[in-house]
Enzyme design. Sequence first.
Site, PDB file in Angstrom:
ATOM      1  N   LYS A 110       0.810  -0.899  -0.012  1.00 53.76           N
ATOM      2  CA  LYS A 110      -0.019  -0.033  -0.032  1.00 53.76           C
ATOM      3  C   LYS A 110       0.958   1.286  -0.044  1.00 53.76           C
ATOM      4  O   LYS A 110       2.187   1.376   0.310  1.00 53.76           O
ATOM      5  CB  LYS A 110      -1.002   0.077   1.438  1.00 53.76           C
ATOM      6  CG  LYS A 110      -0.115  -0.068   2.546  1.00 53.76           C
ATOM      7  CD  LYS A 110      -0.917  -0.595   3.636  1.00 53.76           C
ATOM      8  CE  LYS A 110      -0.480  -0.405   4.939  1.00 53.76           C
ATOM      9  NZ  LYS A 110      -1.105  -0.959   6.188  1.00 53.76           N
TER      10      LYS A 110
ATOM     11  N   TYR B 112      16.954  30.292   6.616  1.00 54.25           N
ATOM     12  CA  TYR B 112      15.681  30.904   7.061  1.00 54.25           C
ATOM     13  C   TYR B 112      15.852  31.211   8.519  1.00 54.25           C
ATOM     14  O   TYR B 112      16.269  30.195   9.270  1.00 54.25           O
ATOM     15  CB  TYR B 112      14.401  30.226   6.987  1.00 54.25           C
ATOM     16  CG  TYR B 112      13.794  30.440   5.524  1.00 54.25           C
ATOM     17  CD1 TYR B 112      13.491  31.691   5.073  1.00 54.25           C
ATOM     18  CD2 TYR B 112      13.468  29.448   4.813  1.00 54.25           C
ATOM     19  CE1 TYR B 112      13.049  31.811   3.745  1.00 54.25           C
ATOM     20  CE2 TYR B 112      13.091  29.404   3.523  1.00 54.25           C
ATOM     21  CZ  TYR B 112      12.694  30.442   2.817  1.00 54.25           C
ATOM     22  OH  TYR B 112      12.224  30.858   1.703  1.00 54.25           O
TER      23      TYR B 112
END
Length: 352
Positions: free
Chosen positions: A42, A252
């Site tokens: 999956k 940042y």
Amino acid sequence: MTPLIALPPSPLRLRIDAAALAHNWAALNALSAPARAGAAVKADGYGLGTAHVVPVLARAGCRDWFVAHWGEAGAVLAHVPAAAIAVLHGPLTDADVAYARATGLRPVLNSLRQIARWIDGGGGVCHVMVDTGINRLGLALADLGDPLLARLDIDVCMSHLASADHDIAQNALQLARFTAVRGTVAARRYSLANSAGIALGPAWHGDLTRPGIALYGGVVRPELAGVVRQVGYPETAVLQVRDVAAGESIGYNATFVAPRAMRVGVVALGYADGYLRCWSNRGLLRWGDVRLPVLGRVSMDLTAVDVSQAPDVGEGDWLTVEYALPQAAAQSGLSQYELLTLLNRRFARAAG
Ligand SMILES: *Cc1c(COP(=O)(O)O)cnc(C)c1O
């Protein structure tokens, strides 16, 4: 408009070690014996890519496949017979039933409503999930006396363990309940264990086990350490190398300030690729044996690493991201499952 020229290679690669993947399946199959191991594929083969993992696992000997959504089955169906693919979510609508019957995919029936929908839609061989204590999907034990069940042709009767990665009483409780289920629900095969359940021992194995994460390098119990090998290796290209003076900040919010003059490599990897901000000032890349610590914040598409100890590294060189799942989980706070399924489509996947 179709471009007239092939797309250039991505600066992100996810290398899949096919030999390690085949080894992991064979090892889990041997641990499961005399039961056989299937494979949970999956979420696009736990993020590694269905198209890359299914052929390798099929060649290794895997015969039973588990996906969650109907939409995931098609990519598996390209490599293995429809009847070998179980769809765990089961039929939510009549359209799901029609799709299963037209394709030959096998639904996992999770409720009396799903059973009724399957029978009303024409039925056929199916699987059944019984809930023995996780309280997620599956028939309640109280439903098992319903006469609808006797009308089914059940291949695999399964249940799912909630806590097999821990040594707690719930494992024995679920096993005892599942043993009772086996006496009640007629099926060709019975299946209880996920990866961690395989390591719990033969009592949990039934006829078929359903490993997922351990196939892909997850070590979810100590017994699997040394048995399971790393499969996925994220790699990223250096876009730029820069010299940063002592006292300059990187990234940042200036969360890293260079304590000395540094050589900094900027790579094409960021949180949009699944390399989340938890790796800021914490992650590690490698150039051969040289360790390249992440400097400052991980941003959306870029991350900076210290290449001071790797003077040869330059633009266009490929670095490997440290991504051994048990260690990476301990460092990042993410689960081994999250670490793999996060890796996004900007990675070019290749098995080799
Ligand atoms: C995902 C899943 C598995 C595989 O679990 P792992 O912990 O990855 O081994 C097995 N069975 C069911 C029902 C699942 O949903």
